[in-house]
Design a protein around this motif. Structure first.
Motif: not given
Lengths: 459, 459
Positions: B289-294, B302, B305-306, B309-310, B313
């Protein structure tokens, strides 16, 4: 319980001694002979607790502790400083570097095991939370917290004692204790009642309390679900070590010995508050990121997934309590023309404005979500037939009144068609799907009938 | 530690006796005089553990236990059945009802406290996880697990022993142990090495082990981060209760006494496996469910938002290792015309097909996301300039080759324009924003130049 303990000391015999004591009690031990090595091991080996010698060549214990507490990878690991002399200045310096506790050489077994068990248990209780949070942060679903996100301005501390801890503490304006509001409470039952609904940031329990068994009080606070992780600090008299050991065993986080040094108290209280706020921050940001999954990215109101989970609940509740419920579908009229005329960005702005309006115009109990494309769904629980119609008509007018910025200095407005289904609370055959289907049929008739209108299905 | 204990017995003196023992050790106690009352209290008062008498009028202990274990609200609470006689049939019936352990009347203090501490500690370690999960389920971000979602077909169990536990266990085909694969391992170091990378579902440790200190082994398993919650079951000889108490203190979940009853063993092993799988299910579905956010709701790849964040990096890594990195933006040509001609549903299908193609066509290290509207972004780490151009050209062709179903029996195809920026790994001034900006400029030139083409910025 067991734990993985990192022992840090520049003198090999000291390391060996602590290692032997800990291993005899079946703790797992890893060792480091200096600060740099300790930091490296803390980052890679995930110890549950670090026993850190103060006096070391190179970076000393204080500096090592400070670096460990500044690093997001290691700052959750409890650090116990091991000092040669029980010197006040060392303790203060250590607490300021973020140490969680102290042990004085030669280390007493009882104190050692009590501290290690107690601090590693607290850590392990939040490990799962920390792991889920780290995973969310890795995915970008959660922002990695900065220290300043976690700190708060005011800490509320309740002291349970029959006598003053430090004279004039409530009115203390010393900078050491600034930002911490202390209040006394000597009725333990009143406290237990209060914390069911209104938790402070921390509780200090005087183990010399006469009006109520202080250990019983600690146990009651610790075993209640809401205050399980609440910082609990014992105040003990020098001669009362037996009771103190029991208090630590019950799960008290830390203690102060009378006579209380205000500087030490300030440092210990701050350590506990930081830890509490850190855990709360993890929990809150994890919750927020879970919520992202049910929010529509464009409008910020709930999405279809949320409706699918909530409508069955709302309907079940309505059936159980025999209360009515309405469901309406709102569809933007001629939305394609908006996109064609003004472009997709302006089309998106239309959806955002409508979402915003629904969010602020509805009651807290109502549910508004973006159903997909240019369709919104609104659920009105506990609302009679006429009331629902009035609300739908109001929403239609409010949307028609929105002035949308066309981006070229001009503005324009849009209309919506609304189809509504009504459940009177009596049938047991109603389902979320049947309600949505009937609302959709009513919407079709609203569109056929010329748009910009509300059609409520026939009774 | 402390815990909230629910004591259930139809005889008030029995309740009083257990209550007094537990309160003397500063446990919090709530009491019930029957099964129905116990279930109600378990649902509303969140005890950490339930001590449940077997023989009660109305619904007996077995039935109460079964109901508690069937209810999603209470099934995580450990249940210890209290039996008048240490009868094998009672134990088997209790384990089959889902009980976590047994105590025989008159209850011995040492056994009582060890069980209560041990089982409530395990529960408390997963409480935080359970709460976050419940919150996600409440929001509809996570589905509430059904028992059958949690169960698995095969459980892998490693037995650490110098001698057979039950003759022929590895080849056992009795239905009692079906679905559980047992394997022996008598080299403890080999086991510790193995579980770093390859965890079984459970480990059984023979406390009579001679080749290695079995308690040390339990402690090593328990304190390693990966196996902290791994079910650990001790096998003890009747005369070895001291070692057993220590094992429980270290955190062993349960034990079997030699000679081992195969039925009891099967039931205890299944109880532990169920608990492990339940926790894993909570953890996995929380992660999902955390993954759903991205993830982008429409295409399943993806979202922006993903990427946000990536990309920082990936860029930092490229700078550090001096490796190249390319970023491309893909924009569907004449997407508005697709929507106008075939409708929004078909437009959505175009985006889904492209997302799907990107997902399957790129390497595991590449990152593809929907950037918004009809724009996609692809990041290619560690890829030289020419290679990136080849990949972009391939993607362009593959997309042009997609046959999109127009919904009227016909199909059509679309093209994309691609703008790409290249980072050679040497500059320290490069930022995610500068890369995206240059890719966007290249995209503009691809559009200006006639669309359906790749433009890589000039070197």
């Amino acid at each position: 319980m067991t734990a993985r303990v990192l022992v840090v000391d520049d003198l090999a015999p000291n390391v060996k001694l602590l290692e032997a004591k800990l291993r005899a009690e079946y703790f797992e031990v890893i060792t480091a002979l200096g600060g740099r090595e300790a930091i490296e091991l803390a980052r890679t080996q995930s110890p549950d607790i670090i026993l850190l010698d103060v006096m070391m060549p190179g970076i000393d214990g204080f500096e090592t502790c400070k670096l460990l507490k500044e690093d997001p990878l290691t700052r959750h690991i409890p650090v116990v400083m091991v000092t040669a002399l029980d010197q006040r200045s060392d303790r203060i310096a250590g607490l300021e570097a973020g140490a969680d506790d102290f042990l004085t050489k030669p280390v007493q077994d009882l104190a050692l095991f009590a501290r290690v068990r107690n601090l590693s248990r607290l850590k392990q209780m939040t490990d799962e939370l920390r792991h889920r949070h780290a995973q969310g942060a890795q995915l970008g679903a959660i922002e990695t917290p900065k220290i300043e996100d976690v700190e708060r301005e005011i800490g509320e501390v309740i002291i349970i004692s029959d006598r003053p801890v430090i004279e004039g503490l409530e009115n203390d304006s010393e900078s050491l204790l600034s930002g911490i509001n202390f209040s006394y409470q000597n009725d333990s039952r009143e406290l237990l009642d209060r914390i069911r609904t209104d938790l402070p940031d921390m509780i200090m329990v005087d183990l010399g309390l006469e009006s109520y068994d202080p250990l019983r009080l600690c146990s009651a606070i610790r075993s209640a679900e809401g205050s399980r992780l609440l910082p609990l600090l014992a105040i003990a008299d020098q001669e009362d070590t037996r009771r103190l050991v029991k208090a630590l065993d019950i799960g008290v986080n830390d203690y102060l010995m009378r006579p209380i040094d205000v500087q030490e108290m300030a440092a210990r209280v701050r350590t506990q508050l930081r830890r509490k706020w850190y855990v709360e921050h993890l929990r809150d940001s994890l919750s927020q990121s879970l919520e992202l999954a049910v929010l529509d990215g464009l409008t910020g109101i709930y999405n279809r997934r949320f409706l699918q989970s909530q409508l069955p609940r709302l309907l079940t509740k309505a059936v159980k309590r025999e209360l009515p419920l309405s469901v309406m579908i709102l569809d933007v009229d001629f939305f394609k023309a908006v996109n064609d005329t003004y472009g997709h960005d302006v089309g998106d702005a239309v959806l955002r404005e409508i979402g915003h309006m629904l969010h602020f115009s509805l009651r807290g109990m109502d549910l508004a979500c973006r159903y997909g494309g240019e369709e919104f769904v609104v659920v009105l629980p506990e609302t009679p037939r006429e009331g629902s119609e009035v609300i739908a008509e109001r929403l239609r007018k409010e949307i028609a009144g929105l002035q949308i910025d066309a981006g070229n200095g001009q503005s324009f407005s849009v209309t919506v068609s609304i189809g509504m289904a009504f459940f009177d609370g009596t049938s047991r055959e109603e389902t979320p799907a049947s309600l949505l289907k009937r609302a959709d049929e009513a919407l079709y008739r609203a569109k056929e009938g010329g748009r910009n209108r509300v059609i409520l299905e026939a009774a």
